[in-house]
Motif scaffolding. Sequence first.
Motif, short mmCIF file in Angstrom:
data_model
loop_
_atom_site.label_atom_id
_atom_site.label_comp_id
_atom_site.label_asym_id
_atom_site.label_seq_id
_atom_site.Cartn_x
_atom_site.Cartn_y
_atom_site.Cartn_z
N LEU A 29 10.89 12.04 22.03
CA LEU A 29 9.63 11.97 21.30
C LEU A 29 9.87 11.98 19.79
O LEU A 29 9.19 11.28 19.04
N VAL A 30 10.85 12.79 19.36
CA VAL A 30 11.21 12.82 17.95
C VAL A 30 11.67 11.45 17.48
O VAL A 30 11.23 10.94 16.44
N LEU A 31 12.54 10.83 18.26
CA LEU A 31 13.07 9.52 17.88
C LEU A 31 11.98 8.46 17.92
O LEU A 31 11.94 7.57 17.07
N GLY A 32 11.11 8.54 18.92
CA GLY A 32 10.00 7.59 18.97
C GLY A 32 9.10 7.70 17.76
O GLY A 32 8.68 6.69 17.17
N LEU A 33 8.78 8.94 17.37
CA LEU A 33 7.95 9.15 16.18
C LEU A 33 8.67 8.69 14.92
O LEU A 33 8.08 8.04 14.05
N ALA A 34 9.97 9.02 14.82
CA ALA A 34 10.74 8.61 13.65
C ALA A 34 10.78 7.09 13.52
O ALA A 34 10.63 6.54 12.42
N GLY A 35 10.98 6.40 14.64
CA GLY A 35 10.99 4.94 14.60
C GLY A 35 9.65 4.38 14.14
O GLY A 35 9.60 3.42 13.36
N GLY A 36 8.57 4.97 14.63
CA GLY A 36 7.25 4.52 14.20
C GLY A 36 6.99 4.77 12.72
O GLY A 36 6.43 3.92 12.03
N LEU A 37 7.40 5.94 12.25
CA LEU A 37 7.24 6.24 10.83
C LEU A 37 8.05 5.26 9.97
O LEU A 37 7.55 4.76 8.95
N MET A 38 9.27 4.98 10.37
CA MET A 38 10.10 4.06 9.61
C MET A 38 9.52 2.65 9.61
O MET A 38 9.47 1.97 8.58
N LEU A 39 9.07 2.20 10.79
CA LEU A 39 8.45 0.88 10.88
C LEU A 39 7.20 0.80 10.02
O LEU A 39 6.97 -0.20 9.31
N GLY A 40 6.38 1.85 10.06
CA GLY A 40 5.18 1.86 9.25
C GLY A 40 5.46 1.86 7.76
O GLY A 40 4.81 1.13 6.99
N VAL A 41 6.43 2.65 7.33
CA VAL A 41 6.78 2.71 5.92
C VAL A 41 7.26 1.34 5.43
O VAL A 41 6.89 0.88 4.35
N VAL A 42 8.08 0.66 6.26
CA VAL A 42 8.61 -0.65 5.86
C VAL A 42 7.50 -1.69 5.79
O VAL A 42 7.32 -2.36 4.77
N THR A 246 5.55 6.49 18.84
CA THR A 246 5.89 5.41 17.92
C THR A 246 4.63 4.83 17.29
O THR A 246 4.55 4.63 16.07
N VAL A 247 3.63 4.57 18.13
CA VAL A 247 2.35 4.05 17.62
C VAL A 247 1.70 5.06 16.67
O VAL A 247 1.14 4.69 15.63
N ALA A 248 1.79 6.34 17.01
CA ALA A 248 1.22 7.38 16.15
C ALA A 248 1.91 7.41 14.80
O ALA A 248 1.26 7.63 13.76
N GLY A 249 3.24 7.21 14.78
CA GLY A 249 3.96 7.18 13.52
C GLY A 249 3.49 6.05 12.63
O GLY A 249 3.26 6.24 11.42
N VAL A 250 3.32 4.86 13.20
CA VAL A 250 2.81 3.73 12.43
C VAL A 250 1.39 4.01 11.94
O VAL A 250 1.05 3.76 10.78
N GLY A 251 0.57 4.56 12.83
CA GLY A 251 -0.81 4.87 12.45
C GLY A 251 -0.91 5.89 11.33
O GLY A 251 -1.77 5.78 10.44
N PHE A 252 -0.02 6.88 11.35
CA PHE A 252 -0.02 7.89 10.30
C PHE A 252 0.27 7.27 8.94
O PHE A 252 -0.40 7.56 7.95
N VAL A 253 1.28 6.40 8.89
CA VAL A 253 1.61 5.74 7.63
C VAL A 253 0.46 4.86 7.17
O VAL A 253 0.13 4.82 5.97
N TRP A 254 -0.18 4.17 8.10
CA TRP A 254 -1.33 3.33 7.76
C TRP A 254 -2.44 4.18 7.15
O TRP A 254 -3.08 3.80 6.15
N LEU A 255 -2.69 5.34 7.73
CA LEU A 255 -3.72 6.25 7.21
C LEU A 255 -3.38 6.69 5.79
O LEU A 255 -4.24 6.69 4.89
#
Length: 261
Positions: A29-42, A246-255
């Motif tokens: 779950l940590v890695l999934g979130l980290a991947g989403g955050l990185m994808l969102g930031v990029v 992963t989706v949550a990580g992207v969504g957080f960056v979008w927010l």
Amino acid sequence: MAVLVALGAFLMTLAGGWTAQRVTDRRHLVLGLAGGLMLGVVGLDLLPEALHAAGTEVFGVPAALLLFVAGFLLAHLVERLLAARQAAHGGEEHFETGTAARSASTRGGGRETGGRAPEVGLTAAAAMVGHSAMDGVAIGAAFQVGGSMGLAVALAVIAHDFADGFNTYTITSLYGNARRKAVAMLVADAAAPVIGAASTLFFTLPEQPLGGYLGLFGGVLLYLAAAEILPEAHHEHPARSTLLCTVAGVGFVWLVVGLAA
């Protein structure tokens, strides 16, 4: 003022690293979130800012996009070279029996590191530190424009630095580095925005070089997220919860990007 505001980034980076350390029993779950955050930031922050700041084109292609591709290829080349060197020196045996491997296996719930070179994790973490320093420079440069601009940029940086701390610790430990090295890189990443903000007291940052750097770093991050972090997250735990993280990580960056706009 810029240095004081950057202290918020220092605290948020440490908070992100602390969070990464406390959820090791749910590493996928940590890695999934980290991947989403990185994808969102990029995709939602670094690349749009790079395109805006760099401006110029080279043979019909925006310079920021060329550097973005160059960063992706550079990360791939560095990883392949380090992995080849590690294999040539019996690296996989080292990972199966060494202290670093046992430490990483313990943190990962008993899973091996898969023969990855620790240098790759340290190099990636060093790139995160460099990015965080540029975050601090961005805060200082924004305050050179005006107080409201500085506060807006600082809000985005502080929120992003939670993800930076999270990712710095995760990336370093993922490649089999000892916990003390991961913590050292985390502290360096936390201090980098303060140092970057302080440096702007002595110079004015040109816009185009900053845009080029963001494009290059975005390519490096995308490679790490797509080729390393996300495949590792789904390797032994291909659960929907990992995908949701992963989706949550992207969504957080979008927010964060939307609130800072």
